[in-house]
Scaffold this active site. Structure first.
Site, PDB file in Angstrom:
ATOM      1  N   TRP A 102       0.818  -1.217   0.000  1.00 16.12           N
ATOM      2  CA  TRP A 102       0.000   0.000   0.000  1.00 16.12           C
ATOM      3  C   TRP A 102       0.843   1.254   0.000  1.00 16.12           C
ATOM      4  O   TRP A 102       0.545   2.204  -0.737  1.00 16.12           O
ATOM      5  CB  TRP A 102      -1.006  -0.027   1.143  1.00 16.12           C
ATOM      6  CG  TRP A 102      -2.059  -1.062   0.895  1.00 16.12           C
ATOM      7  CD1 TRP A 102      -2.287  -2.191   1.628  1.00 16.12           C
ATOM      8  CD2 TRP A 102      -3.001  -1.118  -0.202  1.00 16.12           C
ATOM      9  NE1 TRP A 102      -3.306  -2.924   1.066  1.00 16.12           N
ATOM     10  CE2 TRP A 102      -3.765  -2.297  -0.049  1.00 16.12           C
ATOM     11  CE3 TRP A 102      -3.259  -0.284  -1.288  1.00 16.12           C
ATOM     12  CZ2 TRP A 102      -4.786  -2.652  -0.947  1.00 16.12           C
ATOM     13  CZ3 TRP A 102      -4.270  -0.640  -2.182  1.00 16.12           C
ATOM     14  CH2 TRP A 102      -5.015  -1.809  -2.008  1.00 16.12           C
ATOM     15  N   ASP A 172      -1.730   6.622   6.187  1.00 16.65           N
ATOM     16  CA  ASP A 172      -2.834   5.790   5.701  1.00 16.65           C
ATOM     17  C   ASP A 172      -3.146   4.792   6.818  1.00 16.65           C
ATOM     18  O   ASP A 172      -2.331   3.927   7.135  1.00 16.65           O
ATOM     19  CB  ASP A 172      -2.363   5.065   4.430  1.00 16.65           C
ATOM     20  CG  ASP A 172      -3.372   4.040   3.917  1.00 16.65           C
ATOM     21  OD1 ASP A 172      -4.438   3.854   4.541  1.00 16.65           O
ATOM     22  OD2 ASP A 172      -3.070   3.411   2.882  1.00 16.65           O
ATOM     23  N   LYS A 196     -12.499  -1.781   5.912  1.00  9.50           N
ATOM     24  CA  LYS A 196     -11.769  -2.799   6.657  1.00  9.50           C
ATOM     25  C   LYS A 196     -12.344  -2.910   8.075  1.00  9.50           C
ATOM     26  O   LYS A 196     -12.654  -3.974   8.543  1.00  9.50           O
ATOM     27  CB  LYS A 196     -10.278  -2.462   6.735  1.00  9.50           C
ATOM     28  CG  LYS A 196      -9.646  -2.053   5.401  1.00  9.50           C
ATOM     29  CD  LYS A 196      -9.388  -3.226   4.479  1.00  9.50           C
ATOM     30  CE  LYS A 196      -9.155  -2.852   3.024  1.00  9.50           C
ATOM     31  NZ  LYS A 196      -8.014  -2.059   2.722  1.00  9.50           N
TER      32      LYS A 196
HETATM   33  C1  LIG Z   1      -7.417  -1.530   1.339  1.00  4.67           C
HETATM   34  C2  LIG Z   1      -6.344  -0.530   1.508  1.00  4.67           C
HETATM   35  C3  LIG Z   1      -6.182   0.549   0.626  1.00  4.67           C
HETATM   36  C4  LIG Z   1      -7.015   0.723  -0.619  1.00  4.67           C
HETATM   37  O1  LIG Z   1      -8.300   1.040  -0.340  1.00  4.67           O
HETATM   38  P1  LIG Z   1      -9.360   1.330  -1.495  1.00  4.67           P
HETATM   39  O2  LIG Z   1     -10.477   1.910  -0.705  1.00  4.67           O
HETATM   40  O3  LIG Z   1      -9.670   0.024  -2.137  1.00  4.67           O
HETATM   41  O4  LIG Z   1      -8.766   2.289  -2.451  1.00  4.67           O
HETATM   42  C5  LIG Z   1      -5.188   1.469   0.906  1.00  4.67           C
HETATM   43  N1  LIG Z   1      -4.393   1.331   1.963  1.00  4.67           N
HETATM   44  C6  LIG Z   1      -4.510   0.311   2.820  1.00  4.67           C
HETATM   45  C7  LIG Z   1      -3.596   0.215   3.998  1.00  4.67           C
HETATM   46  C8  LIG Z   1      -5.490  -0.656   2.619  1.00  4.67           C
HETATM   47  O5  LIG Z   1      -5.610  -1.682   3.483  1.00  4.67           O
END
Ligand SMILES: *Cc1c(COP(=O)(O)O)cnc(C)c1O
Length: 361
Positions: A102, A172, A196
């Site tokens: 990511w 993030d 998540k």
């Molecule tokens: C799932 C995830 C993303 C991407 O998320 P989307 O909403 O599908 O764009 C980005 N960063 C992390 C850490 C993730 O787990």
């Protein structure tokens, strides 16, 4: 109905109570004679729900008053480009901690916008570890430093936060959002996709210190400009209504279950159940990651051969478990233990693992 034990990495398990509440209110939201997902986002039922949702986010994450809180569409992935477009100033660099899948995607988008300094490159250890926070110092001409708090695919999670002084720290937090307390005041911006840990897919939570807008790049198109969203209280355009409604209900569930501290306790308990089996297996189950940075949300593990891993997946499937296959980019096995996953489901997985070793080991 028999519900699966859901170990998917995202979208992922939601609390049963939340699903029931969504179902019960789907046709007629609070006696308004229409559904929340049929109502105008400029009307009272939505506004009340939205404001309650935002105040729960602020309360549960203890967000100081000088931060704007809102939701965007486009997934966490859109933030990979919005962050450098807004904050990577010409003549400066952005420091990125390249810690896995990511963070690496964020790096790749930022490089298309401006100068990126790879402060730490996890490729040297195949993304199984993180830098010691005490040593992390941003570049002198840095616009911001960026990290991913929990690498969902690699299964590593920051345990402490670097002190970047005057350089804004951006993270993030998609896959460990509200799974533990986080010192918001150390960050200039936090963001995460809600699918998540917080609700149905669609919304991305943005927590932005307002002084960031003063140093922002100009001439961005409206949607890509954070200032536009802050000015409109997050309602510049139609927000992902269903997702936000789900988030509000999940936040109520989190509050009832002890808030961020309660979730952290649950996460420790649940992840210990699985790590203990791995550590007690004499190398039969292997965790590839540095024990100092083991994720409590996404546990990555391997068996000796791919054949055994296939067999393990078949047996967990027969036991009503889904989502245990590792990400397609890395293979192996992965158990995601997000907030809503019941402790009993994790115990069931631990039991299957022990039994699998007893029979096949
Ligand atoms: C799932 C995830 C993303 C991407 O998320 P989307 O909403 O599908 O764009 C980005 N960063 C992390 C850490 C993730 O787990």
């Amino acid at each position: 109905m028999s519900r699966k034990k859901n170990f998917f990495a995202g979208p992922s398990v939601l609390p049963m109570e939340v699903l029931q509440e969504l179902q019960a209110q789907l046709l007629d939201y609070n006696d308004n004679g229409l559904s929340m997902i049929e109502a105008s986002h400029r009307g009272q039922p939505f506004e009340d729900m939205y404001n309650e949702c935002l105040s729960l986010v602020k309360e549960l994450l203890k967000i100081p008053d000088n931060y704007a809180v809102f939701f965007l569409g486009g997934g966490a992935s859109l933030q990979f480009s919005m962050i450098p477009m807004n904050f990577l100033r010409p003549g400066s660099v952005a420091d990125y901690i390249k810690s896995g899948s990511w963070a690496n995607k964020a790096v790749s988008d930022a490089k298309k916008v401006g100068d990126v300094n790879i402060y730490y490159d996890g490729s040297v250890n195949n993304y199984t570890s993180l830098p010691d926070v005490a040593t992390v110092k941003p570049s002198s001409n840095s616009s911001y430093m960026y990290l991913c708090s929990n690498e969902t695919i690699g299964g590593i999670e920051w345990q402490e936060w670097p002190d970047t002084k005057d350089v804004p720290l951006i993270a993030d937090i998609s896959s460990d959002l509200l799974s533990r307390p986080i010192p918001v005041e150390k960050f200039a911006m936090l963001y995460g996709g809600v699918q998540k840990n917080l609700g149905p897919a669609g919304a991305t939570l943005i927590i932005l210190r307002e002084d960031m807008l003063e140093k922002q790049n100009k001439n961005l198109t409206a949607y890509l400009d954070y200032a536009q969203h802050v000015k409109s209280g997050g309602l510049y355009n139609t927000p992902p209504v269903f997702s936000i409604w789900g988030v509000k209900l999940v936040l109520e569930w989190i509050k009832k279950n002890g808030g961020a501290h309660g979730m952290a306790k649950r996460a420790t308990l649940k992840s210990n159940l699985i790590y203990d089996v791995i550590d007690g297996s004499g190398g039969y189950f292997k965790s590839p990651v540095d024990p100092a940075y083991r994720s409590k949300m996404n546990i990555v593990f391997r068996l000796e051969t791919e054949e055994l891993e296939q067999k393990f997946l078949a047996e967990t499937k027969a036991a009503g478990m889904v989502g245990l296959k590792g990400h397609r980019s890395v293979g192996g096995l992965r158990a995601s233990l997000y907030n809503a996953l019941p402790i009993d489901d994790v115990q069931a997985l631990a039991d299957v693992m022990k039994e699998f070793q007893r029979v096949n080991g």
